[in-house]
Design a protein around this motif. Structure first.
Motif, PDB file in Angstrom:
ATOM      1  N   GLY A  28       5.187   4.511  -5.403  1.00 53.17           N
ATOM      2  CA  GLY A  28       3.842   4.991  -5.706  1.00 53.17           C
ATOM      3  C   GLY A  28       2.847   4.545  -4.656  1.00 53.17           C
ATOM      4  O   GLY A  28       2.959   4.898  -3.486  1.00 53.17           O
ATOM      5  N   CYS A  29       1.878   3.739  -5.081  1.00 55.26           N
ATOM      6  CA  CYS A  29       0.871   3.198  -4.156  1.00 55.26           C
ATOM      7  C   CYS A  29       1.148   1.746  -3.790  1.00 55.26           C
ATOM      8  O   CYS A  29       0.306   1.107  -3.145  1.00 55.26           O
ATOM      9  CB  CYS A  29      -0.524   3.285  -4.793  1.00 55.26           C
ATOM     10  SG  CYS A  29      -1.107   4.963  -5.077  1.00 55.26           S
ATOM     11  N   ALA A  44      -2.516   3.624   2.777  1.00 54.79           N
ATOM     12  CA  ALA A  44      -1.425   4.607   2.883  1.00 54.79           C
ATOM     13  C   ALA A  44      -0.627   4.397   4.163  1.00 54.79           C
ATOM     14  O   ALA A  44      -0.391   5.337   4.936  1.00 54.79           O
ATOM     15  CB  ALA A  44      -1.972   6.032   2.825  1.00 54.79           C
ATOM     16  N   GLY A  52       2.661   9.111  -1.165  1.00 52.26           N
ATOM     17  CA  GLY A  52       3.019   7.836  -1.762  1.00 52.26           C
ATOM     18  C   GLY A  52       4.474   7.490  -1.503  1.00 52.26           C
ATOM     19  O   GLY A  52       5.218   8.237  -0.862  1.00 52.26           O
ATOM     20  N   TYR A  53       4.877   6.336  -2.039  1.00 55.13           N
ATOM     21  CA  TYR A  53       6.193   5.775  -1.723  1.00 55.13           C
ATOM     22  C   TYR A  53       7.271   6.139  -2.750  1.00 55.13           C
ATOM     23  O   TYR A  53       8.371   5.599  -2.692  1.00 55.13           O
ATOM     24  CB  TYR A  53       6.086   4.255  -1.641  1.00 55.13           C
ATOM     25  CG  TYR A  53       5.218   3.765  -0.496  1.00 55.13           C
ATOM     26  CD1 TYR A  53       5.745   3.620   0.783  1.00 55.13           C
ATOM     27  CD2 TYR A  53       3.872   3.456  -0.694  1.00 55.13           C
ATOM     28  CE1 TYR A  53       4.956   3.170   1.831  1.00 55.13           C
ATOM     29  CE2 TYR A  53       3.074   2.998   0.351  1.00 55.13           C
ATOM     30  CZ  TYR A  53       3.627   2.869   1.610  1.00 55.13           C
ATOM     31  OH  TYR A  53       2.841   2.427   2.645  1.00 55.13           O
ATOM     32  N   PRO A 418      -2.741   6.351  -0.735  1.00 62.75           N
ATOM     33  CA  PRO A 418      -1.929   7.542  -0.950  1.00 62.75           C
ATOM     34  C   PRO A 418      -2.636   8.518  -1.889  1.00 62.75           C
ATOM     35  O   PRO A 418      -3.430   8.116  -2.750  1.00 62.75           O
ATOM     36  CB  PRO A 418      -0.645   6.992  -1.575  1.00 62.75           C
ATOM     37  CG  PRO A 418      -0.567   5.572  -1.098  1.00 62.75           C
ATOM     38  CD  PRO A 418      -1.986   5.110  -1.039  1.00 62.75           C
TER      39      PRO A 418
END
Length: 448
Positions: A28-29, A44, A52-53, A418
């Motif tokens: 996510g973030c 980000a 995002g991740y 993100p």
């Protein structure tokens, strides 16, 4: 965990004894280091992990499928399906006739390609134009051509002499302009400054004007009303190509697929990278209009530029998957929907004595730090070093928030999470920044 004895980090003071965090996973973030500490990534990565991740499985599957089918093919004379598909997909997102996509490996290469294309475009039309015009404090990359276009003096000087000839004009930082100056007057000043620089250089020698729709270095400088339209008109009047550097503002960062759409101005050239793959792969692109492409469609004509990994099949497959995810998750629309809430969270920080200005849009903001809010007096170089590097950056990191404290212009804290970030992340960002900057106000008073 292996040691860092052999890894040379980028833009890092390698002789300083601070322990280097080793980031091992993300979702996510959020990021997590090798010690299990979590960080909210409010930058980000470097304005690049737009999705995002949390999409590693999908991106990895796309990469693996491409590896099994075709691990590599060049875009020199030959083509391959993923590059064709990605070029079509990007062309569908870009406005007007910005339809020709030249793939590279990143943002600096995209800017290099833009300047070279601008020069060769004019040559193909029987004109010798080679100069570029950029803005002061602007950042456009680190390769020698892109570095020469940079307006960040400290980054340029160690590598001089650079590529000739680049002129630098005023940027759109309004915060330190006369307080009684209207927006219309500021726009007029900027355009007169640009026109005068072009005239001084000789309009028939200028190949390209390059600007970011929202300038990053210096802290998210917004264009005043009518400015970008005026730049477009000046370029048209003098026969100069207009290039928008959208390496950061492209692919949703400011609430549209590209910044030029937000401000309703179409350039001739557009550079992109970062958000094209949300940094899941190293890929960028120079996007050109049909008008710029036209001289290169003549029999025997060729744009004399290329690189081995430009449009690598695996990178293209990942970028295609990224755009698919961004559309499915409606991330660009999400930025527009949540922009006001994000800005409102950050506006609370304007109550702090050290915060002079908040600027930016979408998910792309900067806070300028000042010594005196009434006079807008800033900090000197030594004060900046002590305040930003000695206090703000380590304190934010200690509290698990990744932002960027930058002094390429006036000292700013840059915030650009993100595009999946929501109210929970906004509140954490504002709360953590508020606590650190409140303490920084006291530290700044001691520095004075």
């Amino acid at each position: 965990m292996p040691t860092l004895d052999h890894l040379w980090l980028h833009f890092t003071r390698m002789g300083e004894p601070d322990e280097t965090p080793v980031i091992v996973r993300g979702d996510g973030c959020y990021l997590e280091d090798s010690n299990g500490k979590r960080y909210l990534d409010a930058l980000a990565g470097l304005f690049c992990v737009n999705a995002g991740y949390g999409f590693g499985d999908e991106m990895g599957e796309a990469a693996a499928a491409q590896m099994r089918e075709l691990p590599f093919a060049i875009n020199w004379t030959y083509a391959h399906p993923r590059a064709i598909e990605l070029a079509d997909t990007v062309a569908e997102l870009t406005p007007g006739d910005l339809n020709r996509v030249f793939f590279v490996s990143g943002g600096s290469e995209a800017v290099e390609a833009a300047w070279k294309l601008a020069r060769q475009y004019h040559t193909a039309r029987g004109e010798r134009r080679w100069k570029a015009v950029a803005r002061r404090v602007s950042y456009h990359g680190t390769t020698m051509g892109a570095l020469s276009i940079n307006g960040c003096t400290d980054l340029r000087t160690p590598f001089e002499p650079l590529v000739p000839d680049v002129l630098h004009v005023s940027n759109t930082n309004r915060y330190h302009r006369p307080p009684d100056e209207s927006e219309e007057d500021f726009t007029r000043f900027l355009l007169e400054d640009l026109d005068a620089a072009i005239e001084q250089a000789g309009p028939r020698t200028v190949a390209m004007v390059i600007v970011e729709p929202v300038q990053n270095a210096g802290g998210s400088f917004m264009p005043p009303a009518g400015y970008l339209q005026g730049v477009r008109e000046l370029c048209d009047r003098h026969g100069i190509l207009l290039c928008f550097d959208e390496v950061i503002t492209g692919f949703g960062r400011i609430g549209h697929w590209f910044g030029c759409q937000r401000f309703d101005v179409q350039p001739d050239l557009m550079t992109s990278a970062k958000g094209l793959s949300s940094a899941y792969a190293a890929i960028g692109a120079l996007i050109a209009s049909e008008r710029v492409m036209e001289p290169f469609t003549a029999p025997g004509a060729m744009y004399s530029h290329g690189m081995t990994f430009g449009g690598h099949p695996v990178q293209c497959a990942v970028a295609l998957k990224n755009i698919e995810i961004m559309k499915r998750e409606r991330l660009v629309e999400r930025v527009r929907k949540k922009e006001a809430a994000f800005r409102a969270a950050l506006e609370q920080l304007l109550e702090l004595p050290i915060v002079g200005d908040l600027r930016g849009c979408g998910y792309f903001y900067a806070l300028e730090l000042v010594k005196d809010k009434e006079t807008r007096e800033g900090f000197g170089d030594l004060e900046c070093n002590a305040l930003l590097r000695g206090f703000v950056s380590p304190q934010l990191f200690e509290r698990g928030l990744i932002c960027r404290a930058d002094d390429r212009g006036d000292p700013v804290v840059q915030i650009s999470p993100p595009l999946v970030a929501g109210q929970e992340e906004f509140d954490v960002i504002a709360g953590t920044l508020g606590a650190v900057l409140e303490e920084a106000s006291s530290a700044a008073m001691r520095l004075s």
